[in-house]
Design an enzyme around this catalytic site. Sequence first.
Site, PDB file in Angstrom:
ATOM      1  N   HIS A 209      35.120  47.359  38.562  1.00 38.29           N
ATOM      2  CA  HIS A 209      35.134  46.447  37.803  1.00 38.29           C
ATOM      3  C   HIS A 209      33.708  45.494  38.066  1.00 38.29           C
ATOM      4  O   HIS A 209      33.506  44.781  37.242  1.00 38.29           O
ATOM      5  CB  HIS A 209      36.084  45.278  38.545  1.00 38.29           C
ATOM      6  CG  HIS A 209      35.479  44.504  39.986  1.00 38.29           C
ATOM      7  ND1 HIS A 209      35.895  45.184  41.027  1.00 38.29           N
ATOM      8  CD2 HIS A 209      34.695  43.697  40.328  1.00 38.29           C
ATOM      9  CE1 HIS A 209      35.206  44.660  42.137  1.00 38.29           C
ATOM     10  NE2 HIS A 209      34.618  43.717  41.753  1.00 38.29           N
TER      11      HIS A 209
HETATM   12  C1  UD1 Z   1      33.933  38.578  40.011  1.00 36.79           C
HETATM   13  C2  UD1 Z   1      32.697  38.389  41.059  1.00 36.79           C
HETATM   14  C3  UD1 Z   1      32.563  39.693  41.691  1.00 36.79           C
HETATM   15  C4  UD1 Z   1      33.963  40.026  42.484  1.00 36.79           C
HETATM   16  C5  UD1 Z   1      35.184  40.108  41.276  1.00 36.79           C
HETATM   17  C6  UD1 Z   1      36.354  40.247  42.087  1.00 36.79           C
HETATM   18  C7  UD1 Z   1      30.774  36.964  40.108  1.00 36.79           C
HETATM   19  C8  UD1 Z   1      29.514  37.097  39.685  1.00 36.79           C
HETATM   20  N1  UD1 Z   1      31.516  38.190  40.175  1.00 36.79           N
HETATM   21  O1  UD1 Z   1      33.688  39.473  39.147  1.00 36.79           O
HETATM   22  O2  UD1 Z   1      31.695  39.573  42.933  1.00 36.79           O
HETATM   23  O3  UD1 Z   1      34.017  41.360  42.971  1.00 36.79           O
HETATM   24  O4  UD1 Z   1      35.220  38.705  40.751  1.00 36.79           O
HETATM   25  O5  UD1 Z   1      37.217  40.692  41.180  1.00 36.79           O
HETATM   26  O6  UD1 Z   1      31.240  36.174  40.582  1.00 36.79           O
HETATM   27  N2  UD1 Z   1      38.975  37.836  33.170  1.00 36.79           N
HETATM   28  C9  UD1 Z   1      40.130  37.780  32.844  1.00 36.79           C
HETATM   29  N3  UD1 Z   1      41.037  37.243  33.692  1.00 36.79           N
HETATM   30  C10 UD1 Z   1      41.029  36.678  34.915  1.00 36.79           C
HETATM   31  C11 UD1 Z   1      39.656  36.818  35.293  1.00 36.79           C
HETATM   32  C12 UD1 Z   1      38.575  37.550  34.461  1.00 36.79           C
HETATM   33  O7  UD1 Z   1      40.392  38.093  31.667  1.00 36.79           O
HETATM   34  O8  UD1 Z   1      41.759  35.965  35.473  1.00 36.79           O
HETATM   35  C13 UD1 Z   1      38.016  38.730  32.525  1.00 36.79           C
HETATM   36  C14 UD1 Z   1      37.199  37.657  31.462  1.00 36.79           C
HETATM   37  O9  UD1 Z   1      36.948  38.543  30.338  1.00 36.79           O
HETATM   38  C15 UD1 Z   1      35.797  37.424  32.463  1.00 36.79           C
HETATM   39  C16 UD1 Z   1      35.616  38.836  33.026  1.00 36.79           C
HETATM   40  O10 UD1 Z   1      36.856  39.292  33.355  1.00 36.79           O
HETATM   41  O11 UD1 Z   1      34.782  37.092  31.387  1.00 36.79           O
HETATM   42  C17 UD1 Z   1      34.886  38.795  34.288  1.00 36.79           C
HETATM   43  O12 UD1 Z   1      35.117  37.685  35.161  1.00 36.79           O
HETATM   44  P1  UD1 Z   1      34.181  37.177  36.313  1.00 36.79           P
HETATM   45  O13 UD1 Z   1      34.981  36.287  37.003  1.00 36.79           O
HETATM   46  O14 UD1 Z   1      33.008  36.649  35.577  1.00 36.79           O
HETATM   47  O15 UD1 Z   1      33.620  38.473  36.951  1.00 36.79           O
HETATM   48  P2  UD1 Z   1      34.411  39.541  37.670  1.00 36.79           P
HETATM   49  O16 UD1 Z   1      34.009  40.767  37.154  1.00 36.79           O
HETATM   50  O17 UD1 Z   1      36.062  39.219  37.772  1.00 36.79           O
HETATM   51  N1  UDP Z   2      42.963  44.023  45.076  1.00 33.45           N
HETATM   52  C1  UDP Z   2      44.298  43.839  44.874  1.00 33.45           C
HETATM   53  N2  UDP Z   2      44.744  44.294  43.546  1.00 33.45           N
HETATM   54  C2  UDP Z   2      44.128  44.870  42.968  1.00 33.45           C
HETATM   55  C3  UDP Z   2      42.647  45.272  43.029  1.00 33.45           C
HETATM   56  C4  UDP Z   2      42.365  44.923  44.270  1.00 33.45           C
HETATM   57  O1  UDP Z   2      45.133  43.091  45.472  1.00 33.45           O
HETATM   58  O2  UDP Z   2      44.587  45.464  41.533  1.00 33.45           O
HETATM   59  C5  UDP Z   2      42.572  43.605  46.336  1.00 33.45           C
HETATM   60  C6  UDP Z   2      41.896  44.375  47.094  1.00 33.45           C
HETATM   61  O3  UDP Z   2      43.027  45.123  48.016  1.00 33.45           O
HETATM   62  C7  UDP Z   2      41.014  43.890  48.135  1.00 33.45           C
HETATM   63  C8  UDP Z   2      40.438  42.654  47.155  1.00 33.45           C
HETATM   64  O4  UDP Z   2      41.551  42.785  46.001  1.00 33.45           O
HETATM   65  O5  UDP Z   2      41.784  43.000  49.097  1.00 33.45           O
HETATM   66  C9  UDP Z   2      39.222  43.244  46.645  1.00 33.45           C
HETATM   67  O6  UDP Z   2      38.840  42.769  45.200  1.00 33.45           O
HETATM   68  P1  UDP Z   2      37.892  42.940  44.309  1.00 33.45           P
HETATM   69  O7  UDP Z   2      37.890  44.594  44.290  1.00 33.45           O
HETATM   70  O8  UDP Z   2      38.248  42.342  42.934  1.00 33.45           O
HETATM   71  O9  UDP Z   2      36.470  42.378  44.622  1.00 33.45           O
HETATM   72  P2  UDP Z   2      35.280  42.643  45.761  1.00 33.45           P
HETATM   73  O10 UDP Z   2      35.885  43.099  46.797  1.00 33.45           O
HETATM   74  O11 UDP Z   2      34.852  43.844  44.986  1.00 33.45           O
HETATM   75  O12 UDP Z   2      34.446  41.687  45.551  1.00 33.45           O
END
Ligand code: UD1
Ligand code: UDP
Length: 357
Positions: A209
Amino acid sequence: MKRILTIIGARPQFVKAAVLSRLIQTNIWNKKFEEILVHTGQHYDKNMSDIFFDEMKIPKPAFNLEVGSGNHGKMTGEMLIKIERLLFKVQPDYLLVYGDTNSTLAGALAASKLHIPVIHIEAGLRSYNMLMPEEQNRVLTDRISSFLFAPTQDAIDKLKNEGLTRGVYMVGDIMFDAALFYKEIISENILGFLKGKFYFDKFALATIHRAENTDNKFRLSQIIEGLGLIPLPIILPLHPRTKKQLDLFGISVPQNIIVIEPLGYLSMLELEKNSECIFTDSGGVQKEAYFFGIPCFTLRDETEWIETIEKGWNILVGASRDNLLNAFLNFNKPSNLPPLFGDGNSGSKILEILHNQ
Ligand code: UD1
Ligand code: UDP
């Protein structure tokens, strides 16, 4: 009674908050602390948000700011405005944030400007890659926090290198507390369900991601091709961001990859514990692989969790198809798994320290 306003908004923050929010509700702490949970709305799909509150019994947030997705400035700016408003209303003693997302920075900045002490859990992590939004968020948040709760000695050392020594405490990793607590709770047997549907025995797990991978066609294609060369079925719970980008780039997924919806935490732990190995660019998942003694191949060029690399359980493979395959084929499992992330009581240590202020 100290009043803490906690800001959460993204999936890994729900996992971390589950530990502390549960503790605060116990008899030991519920007369000493009052927690007001605020969800920024950064993650909003049911399986990116609600499922964690339901399964992990996280209290329903008192406020949801419903900020949703968008560019960094818009998202962070909207959060900043709405959190400031809440701070005036709630008048907390502390504002608490986790990790390194946009929700983290917005919370910390809003409170710092109003001279409300900021508590940062998971302080001191660094990749030294300032192109990562997470690196910007965590460096800035650490700089304006009054309590910096670091998970490891390495994090403490990194803070010290930046001149940050006041209010710094090593408490272990709150995600380790979470994994120990929730791995005992029976999930819905996702593995049985997937095995019944796709007929496999051994498998690997993957998550992707990070912006640096999802927003770069070459990197994303290399990762997907590399996973396609692994001689195992690979379960890929797909982050919505990655799903969108695969569609946009027209990248098709090889046959050995089983794409599923993002999972709840209990199902995720079940798959992690039972997998042969994990391919991931997630911070949290790298650590969970280590907690359970599962080999991890990290789809990044650097990692904040260097201890897992030093102990031989995690290999950085970047976004190269060939590196990914070679690392998998040549991996030798280390014979020991020394504890790196504390004793599973990080949450209690944090509350003890705050209580003694
Ligand atoms: C965010 C965090 C990242 C973290 C990740 C955990 C920032 C800059 N990034 O990244 O550090 O590791 O969360 O998962 O804060 N979207 C959906 N539904 C949702 C959420 C997101 O469709 O419920 C899609 C949207 O298109 C959105 C994209 O995912 O634009 C990215 O979401 P965003 O929260 O901006 O960043 P993450 O990649 O999720
Ligand atoms: N996680 C989850 N379901 C998923 C992917 C991740 O419950 O489909 C959990 C994972 O076990 C961990 C946390 O989400 O506890 C990590 O989140 P993510 O990878 O989104 O973000 P990061 O840790 O890189 O910020």
